[in-house]
Design a protein around this motif. Structure first.
Motif, PDB file in Angstrom:
ATOM      1  N   ASN A  62      -0.880   1.703   3.129  1.00 53.93           N
ATOM      2  CA  ASN A  62      -1.080   0.258   3.205  1.00 53.93           C
ATOM      3  C   ASN A  62      -0.726  -0.412   1.883  1.00 53.93           C
ATOM      4  O   ASN A  62      -0.101  -1.470   1.854  1.00 53.93           O
ATOM      5  N   GLU A  63      -1.138   0.200   0.775  1.00 58.95           N
ATOM      6  CA  GLU A  63      -0.815  -0.362  -0.541  1.00 58.95           C
ATOM      7  C   GLU A  63       0.692  -0.373  -0.770  1.00 58.95           C
ATOM      8  O   GLU A  63       1.234  -1.331  -1.311  1.00 58.95           O
ATOM      9  N   ARG A  64       1.384   0.700  -0.350  1.00 62.27           N
ATOM     10  CA  ARG A  64       2.836   0.765  -0.503  1.00 62.27           C
ATOM     11  C   ARG A  64       3.513  -0.334   0.301  1.00 62.27           C
ATOM     12  O   ARG A  64       4.422  -1.004  -0.189  1.00 62.27           O
ATOM     13  N   ARG A  65       3.061  -0.556   1.539  1.00 63.30           N
ATOM     14  CA  ARG A  65       3.651  -1.611   2.363  1.00 63.30           C
ATOM     15  C   ARG A  65       3.406  -2.996   1.762  1.00 63.30           C
ATOM     16  O   ARG A  65       4.294  -3.853   1.781  1.00 63.30           O
ATOM     17  N   MET A  67       2.984  -3.694  -1.466  1.00 68.10           N
ATOM     18  CA  MET A  67       3.835  -3.815  -2.652  1.00 68.10           C
ATOM     19  C   MET A  67       5.285  -4.060  -2.256  1.00 68.10           C
ATOM     20  O   MET A  67       5.974  -4.866  -2.876  1.00 68.10           O
ATOM     21  N   HIS A  68       5.735  -3.377  -1.218  1.00 66.29           N
ATOM     22  CA  HIS A  68       7.105  -3.557  -0.731  1.00 66.29           C
ATOM     23  C   HIS A  68       7.309  -4.992  -0.253  1.00 66.29           C
ATOM     24  O   HIS A  68       8.322  -5.626  -0.575  1.00 66.29           O
ATOM     25  N   ALA A  69       6.335  -5.535   0.486  1.00 67.69           N
ATOM     26  CA  ALA A  69       6.432  -6.918   0.968  1.00 67.69           C
ATOM     27  C   ALA A  69       6.431  -7.900  -0.201  1.00 67.69           C
ATOM     28  O   ALA A  69       7.171  -8.891  -0.193  1.00 67.69           O
ATOM     29  N   LEU A  71       7.523  -7.315  -3.258  1.00 67.05           N
ATOM     30  CA  LEU A  71       8.828  -7.217  -3.922  1.00 67.05           C
ATOM     31  C   LEU A  71       9.905  -7.943  -3.127  1.00 67.05           C
ATOM     32  O   LEU A  71      10.765  -8.609  -3.702  1.00 67.05           O
ATOM     33  N   GLU A  72       9.869  -7.815  -1.801  1.00 67.15           N
ATOM     34  CA  GLU A  72      10.838  -8.541  -0.972  1.00 67.15           C
ATOM     35  C   GLU A  72      10.660 -10.043  -1.112  1.00 67.15           C
ATOM     36  O   GLU A  72      11.631 -10.791  -1.218  1.00 67.15           O
ATOM     37  N   LYS A  73       9.408 -10.503  -1.124  1.00 67.65           N
ATOM     38  CA  LYS A  73       9.124 -11.937  -1.239  1.00 67.65           C
ATOM     39  C   LYS A  73       9.601 -12.485  -2.582  1.00 67.65           C
ATOM     40  O   LYS A  73      10.079 -13.615  -2.671  1.00 67.65           O
ATOM     41  N   TRP A  77      13.663  -6.803  -4.068  1.00 67.41           N
ATOM     42  CA  TRP A  77      13.957  -5.668  -3.198  1.00 67.41           C
ATOM     43  C   TRP A  77      14.961  -6.095  -2.166  1.00 67.41           C
ATOM     44  O   TRP A  77      14.841  -7.205  -1.667  1.00 67.41           O
ATOM     45  N   PRO A  78      15.939  -5.405  -1.795  1.00 70.56           N
ATOM     46  CA  PRO A  78      16.271  -4.066  -2.271  1.00 70.56           C
ATOM     47  C   PRO A  78      16.857  -4.105  -3.670  1.00 70.56           C
ATOM     48  O   PRO A  78      17.472  -5.083  -4.067  1.00 70.56           O
TER      49      PRO A  78
END
Length: 103
Positions: A62-65, A67-69, A71-73, A77-78
């Protein structure tokens, strides 16, 4: 619902769950091979150990998802860089075909 227990790293195996014997690696008896013990140093029983590791794995996912969101915002990312020029290209000349070595 199962509550997440406070756990500490096993001092015998340094949290790896395995120790080096004389001739081979074996499961750590101090933590039942889980790498974690209770704050008073007792190993967890297998069903409880599996539950606690599953809870920690779900939380880290959940924490990884999240953080990924984030970074995208933020538009980070990518990731991109000089290596992107080489991704997806095919070398029709074979191995080393596009590289002059000067021999």
């Amino acid at each position: 619902m199962v509550a997440m227990l406070k756990l500490e790293r096993c001092e015998i195996c340094q949290g790896r769950g395995r120790i080096q014997g004389i001739f081979h690696r074996m499961e750590c008896a101090g933590c039942n091979g889980g790498g974690f013990v209770t704050p008073d140093g007792k190993p967890l029983e297998y069903p409880v150990l599996v539950q606690q590791l599953r809870l920690r794995l779900a939380r880290s996912g959940n924490e990884r998802r999240m953080m990924h969101a984030a970074l995208e915002k933020a538009g980070l990312w990518p990731l991109s860089g000089p290596g992107d020029d080489y991704v997806g290209r095919s070398n029709r000349r074979g191995v080393g075909g596009g590289n002059m070595t000067g021999d």
